[in-house]
Design a protein around this motif. Structure first.
Motif, PDB file in Angstrom:
ATOM      1  N   TYR A   1      15.418  74.555  38.081  1.00 45.99           N
ATOM      2  CA  TYR A   1      15.386  73.103  37.939  1.00 45.99           C
ATOM      3  C   TYR A   1      15.078  72.702  36.506  1.00 45.99           C
ATOM      4  CZ  TYR A   1      16.147  71.988  42.798  1.00 45.99           C
ATOM      5  OH  TYR A   1      16.732  71.833  44.018  1.00 45.99           O
ATOM      6  N   ARG A   2      14.137  73.356  35.896  1.00 46.59           N
ATOM      7  CA  ARG A   2      13.780  73.059  34.502  1.00 46.59           C
ATOM      8  C   ARG A   2      15.000  73.281  33.596  1.00 46.59           C
ATOM      9  NH1 ARG A   2       9.389  75.454  34.580  1.00 46.59           N
ATOM     10  NH2 ARG A   2      10.156  77.523  34.061  1.00 46.59           N
ATOM     11  N   THR A   3      15.708  74.385  33.820  1.00 45.07           N
ATOM     12  CA  THR A   3      16.893  74.679  33.015  1.00 45.07           C
ATOM     13  C   THR A   3      17.968  73.611  33.203  1.00 45.07           C
ATOM     14  OG1 THR A   3      16.461  77.053  33.084  1.00 45.07           O
ATOM     15  CG2 THR A   3      18.726  76.378  32.608  1.00 45.07           C
ATOM     16  N   VAL A   4      18.267  73.278  34.444  1.00 43.12           N
ATOM     17  CA  VAL A   4      19.321  72.298  34.722  1.00 43.12           C
ATOM     18  C   VAL A   4      18.934  70.918  34.183  1.00 43.12           C
ATOM     19  CG1 VAL A   4      20.605  71.093  36.542  1.00 43.12           C
ATOM     20  CG2 VAL A   4      20.255  73.572  36.689  1.00 43.12           C
ATOM     21  N   LEU A   5      17.708  70.490  34.374  1.00 48.43           N
ATOM     22  CA  LEU A   5      17.274  69.185  33.871  1.00 48.43           C
ATOM     23  C   LEU A   5      17.385  69.104  32.352  1.00 48.43           C
ATOM     24  CD1 LEU A   5      14.193  68.659  36.185  1.00 48.43           C
ATOM     25  CD2 LEU A   5      16.238  67.223  36.148  1.00 48.43           C
ATOM     26  N   ASN A   6      17.064  70.195  31.676  1.00 47.35           N
ATOM     27  CA  ASN A   6      17.112  70.212  30.213  1.00 47.35           C
ATOM     28  C   ASN A   6      18.516  70.369  29.652  1.00 47.35           C
ATOM     29  OD1 ASN A   6      14.358  69.908  29.367  1.00 47.35           O
ATOM     30  ND2 ASN A   6      13.977  71.915  30.233  1.00 47.35           N
ATOM     31  N   GLU A   7      19.387  71.059  30.361  1.00 50.00           N
ATOM     32  CA  GLU A   7      20.690  71.420  29.809  1.00 50.00           C
ATOM     33  C   GLU A   7      21.880  70.692  30.424  1.00 50.00           C
ATOM     34  OE1 GLU A   7      20.827  73.214  27.138  1.00 50.00           O
ATOM     35  OE2 GLU A   7      18.711  73.739  27.175  1.00 50.00           O
ATOM     36  N   ALA A   8      21.692  69.894  31.447  1.00 50.28           N
ATOM     37  CA  ALA A   8      22.820  69.235  32.129  1.00 50.28           C
ATOM     38  C   ALA A   8      23.685  68.474  31.132  1.00 50.28           C
ATOM     39  CB  ALA A   8      22.312  68.292  33.216  1.00 50.28           C
ATOM     40  N   ALA A   9      24.998  68.694  31.270  1.00 50.88           N
ATOM     41  CA  ALA A   9      25.955  68.010  30.410  1.00 50.88           C
ATOM     42  C   ALA A   9      26.637  66.859  31.142  1.00 50.88           C
ATOM     43  CB  ALA A   9      27.001  69.002  29.914  1.00 50.88           C
ATOM     44  N   SER A  10      26.519  66.847  32.463  1.00 51.08           N
ATOM     45  CA  SER A  10      27.164  65.805  33.253  1.00 51.08           C
ATOM     46  C   SER A  10      26.406  65.634  34.565  1.00 51.08           C
ATOM     47  CB  SER A  10      28.609  66.186  33.557  1.00 51.08           C
ATOM     48  OG  SER A  10      28.646  67.223  34.530  1.00 51.08           O
ATOM     49  N   PRO A  11      26.605  64.515  35.245  1.00 52.52           N
ATOM     50  CA  PRO A  11      25.984  64.340  36.562  1.00 52.52           C
ATOM     51  C   PRO A  11      26.401  65.428  37.549  1.00 52.52           C
ATOM     52  CG  PRO A  11      26.725  62.238  35.736  1.00 52.52           C
ATOM     53  CD  PRO A  11      27.269  63.286  34.796  1.00 52.52           C
ATOM     54  N   ASP A  12      27.619  65.957  37.407  1.00 58.53           N
ATOM     55  CA  ASP A  12      28.052  67.026  38.315  1.00 58.53           C
ATOM     56  C   ASP A  12      27.136  68.240  38.236  1.00 58.53           C
ATOM     57  OD1 ASP A  12      30.163  65.599  39.381  1.00 58.53           O
ATOM     58  OD2 ASP A  12      31.640  66.452  38.000  1.00 58.53           O
ATOM     59  N   ASP A  13      26.606  68.534  37.037  1.00 56.72           N
ATOM     60  CA  ASP A  13      25.652  69.640  36.913  1.00 56.72           C
ATOM     61  C   ASP A  13      24.432  69.375  37.787  1.00 56.72           C
ATOM     62  OD1 ASP A  13      27.205  71.039  35.028  1.00 56.72           O
ATOM     63  OD2 ASP A  13      26.222  70.035  33.340  1.00 56.72           O
ATOM     64  N   LEU A  14      23.947  68.166  37.769  1.00 50.25           N
ATOM     65  CA  LEU A  14      22.774  67.796  38.563  1.00 50.25           C
ATOM     66  C   LEU A  14      23.091  67.855  40.053  1.00 50.25           C
ATOM     67  CD1 LEU A  14      21.722  64.688  36.464  1.00 50.25           C
ATOM     68  CD2 LEU A  14      20.763  67.001  36.290  1.00 50.25           C
ATOM     69  N   HIS A  15      24.218  67.278  40.442  1.00 48.32           N
ATOM     70  CA  HIS A  15      24.613  67.229  41.851  1.00 48.32           C
ATOM     71  C   HIS A  15      24.805  68.629  42.414  1.00 48.32           C
ATOM     72  CE1 HIS A  15      26.677  63.123  40.804  1.00 48.32           C
ATOM     73  NE2 HIS A  15      25.361  63.048  40.777  1.00 48.32           N
ATOM     74  N   SER A  16      25.314  69.549  41.591  1.00 44.16           N
ATOM     75  CA  SER A  16      25.654  70.898  42.056  1.00 44.16           C
ATOM     76  C   SER A  16      24.456  71.828  42.180  1.00 44.16           C
ATOM     77  CB  SER A  16      26.659  71.544  41.095  1.00 44.16           C
ATOM     78  OG  SER A  16      27.856  70.822  41.075  1.00 44.16           O
ATOM     79  N   TYR A  17      23.430  71.623  41.359  1.00 46.45           N
ATOM     80  CA  TYR A  17      22.360  72.616  41.293  1.00 46.45           C
ATOM     81  C   TYR A  17      20.983  72.105  41.693  1.00 46.45           C
ATOM     82  CZ  TYR A  17      25.951  75.275  39.001  1.00 46.45           C
ATOM     83  OH  TYR A  17      27.123  75.934  38.735  1.00 46.45           O
ATOM     84  N   LEU A  18      20.815  70.807  41.871  1.00 42.50           N
ATOM     85  CA  LEU A  18      19.506  70.263  42.245  1.00 42.50           C
ATOM     86  C   LEU A  18      19.574  69.665  43.646  1.00 42.50           C
ATOM     87  CD1 LEU A  18      18.541  68.330  38.984  1.00 42.50           C
ATOM     88  CD2 LEU A  18      18.112  70.734  39.550  1.00 42.50           C
ATOM     89  N   SER A  19      18.474  69.790  44.369  1.00 38.35           N
ATOM     90  CA  SER A  19      18.323  69.181  45.694  1.00 38.35           C
ATOM     91  C   SER A  19      17.248  68.104  45.596  1.00 38.35           C
ATOM     92  CB  SER A  19      17.899  70.257  46.695  1.00 38.35           C
ATOM     93  OG  SER A  19      17.327  69.683  47.839  1.00 38.35           O
ATOM     94  N   ARG A  20      17.515  66.965  46.174  1.00 37.88           N
ATOM     95  CA  ARG A  20      16.583  65.834  46.125  1.00 37.88           C
ATOM     96  C   ARG A  20      15.184  66.227  46.567  1.00 37.88           C
ATOM     97  NH1 ARG A  20      14.078  62.606  49.479  1.00 37.88           N
ATOM     98  NH2 ARG A  20      13.745  60.432  48.956  1.00 37.88           N
ATOM     99  N   ASP A  21      15.062  66.802  47.756  1.00 33.05           N
ATOM    100  CA  ASP A  21      13.738  67.122  48.298  1.00 33.05           C
ATOM    101  C   ASP A  21      13.022  68.179  47.456  1.00 33.05           C
ATOM    102  OD1 ASP A  21      14.187  65.267  50.289  1.00 33.05           O
ATOM    103  OD2 ASP A  21      14.750  66.756  51.798  1.00 33.05           O
ATOM    104  N   SER A  22      13.763  69.164  46.984  1.00 35.92           N
ATOM    105  CA  SER A  22      13.141  70.198  46.149  1.00 35.92           C
ATOM    106  C   SER A  22      12.700  69.620  44.810  1.00 35.92           C
ATOM    107  CB  SER A  22      14.109  71.360  45.934  1.00 35.92           C
ATOM    108  OG  SER A  22      14.381  72.002  47.159  1.00 35.92           O
ATOM    109  N   LEU A  23      13.510  68.738  44.237  1.00 36.64           N
ATOM    110  CA  LEU A  23      13.129  68.111  42.970  1.00 36.64           C
ATOM    111  C   LEU A  23      11.826  67.335  43.128  1.00 36.64           C
ATOM    112  CD1 LEU A  23      13.883  67.340  40.001  1.00 36.64           C
ATOM    113  CD2 LEU A  23      14.833  65.256  40.994  1.00 36.64           C
ATOM    114  N   ILE A  24      11.724  66.550  44.173  1.00 30.46           N
ATOM    115  CA  ILE A  24      10.506  65.760  44.404  1.00 30.46           C
ATOM    116  C   ILE A  24       9.303  66.674  44.597  1.00 30.46           C
ATOM    117  CG2 ILE A  24       9.380  64.211  46.060  1.00 30.46           C
ATOM    118  CD1 ILE A  24      12.171  62.851  46.361  1.00 30.46           C
ATOM    119  N   ARG A  25       9.479  67.765  45.322  1.00 35.54           N
ATOM    120  CA  ARG A  25       8.381  68.711  45.556  1.00 35.54           C
ATOM    121  C   ARG A  25       7.948  69.395  44.260  1.00 35.54           C
ATOM    122  NH1 ARG A  25       8.782  73.934  46.331  1.00 35.54           N
ATOM    123  NH2 ARG A  25      10.982  73.843  46.882  1.00 35.54           N
TER     124      ARG A  25
END
Length: 113
Positions: A59-83
């Motif tokens: 999550y730390r890697t994706v949040l820091n390196e995302a180049a597009s919303p698709d990166d976020l949608h593909s690799y992050l989960s809402r509930d896991s992010l909140i946790r």
């Protein structure tokens, strides 16, 4: 601000990508995730989510390196992010951009890592 966006906070070298809604975050929560080179350009791109701490690393890697919303949608989960949010170390600009869009993240109680 409406829609998915990338902002370049003052003093931060790269844009911070933030989704329109947390509900679009439907990435994997189990198994092994292999990040593409544009997200994990150095080191091991394999994240076994069953191993302690690896989901937070992903999550730390994706949040820091995302180049597009698709990166976020593909690799992050809402509930896991909140946790994970209260225990993740993130650059101040990244944390601020996400908490500005999603004030509810500010309300998640901080825990020791």
């Amino acid at each position: 601000m409406t829609g998915d966006s990338a902002t370049r906070p003052h003093g931060y070298a790269k844009p911070v990508v933030v989704p329109e809604t947390l509900d679009h975050l439907r990435g994997p929560t189990t198994g092994v995730v292999d990040l593409p080179r544009h997200l994990k350009w150095s080191g091991n791109p394999h994240y076994d989510l069953a191993q302690p701490g690896r989901m937070g690393d992903l999550y730390r890697t994706v949040l820091n390196e995302a180049a597009s919303p698709d990166d976020l949608h593909s690799y992050l989960s809402r509930d896991s992010l909140i946790r994970l949010w209260p225990t993740m170390w993130l650059p101040q600009a990244v944390r601020h951009a996400w908490e500005e869009r999603f004030p509810e993240l500010r309300l998640v109680p901080r825990r020791a890592a």
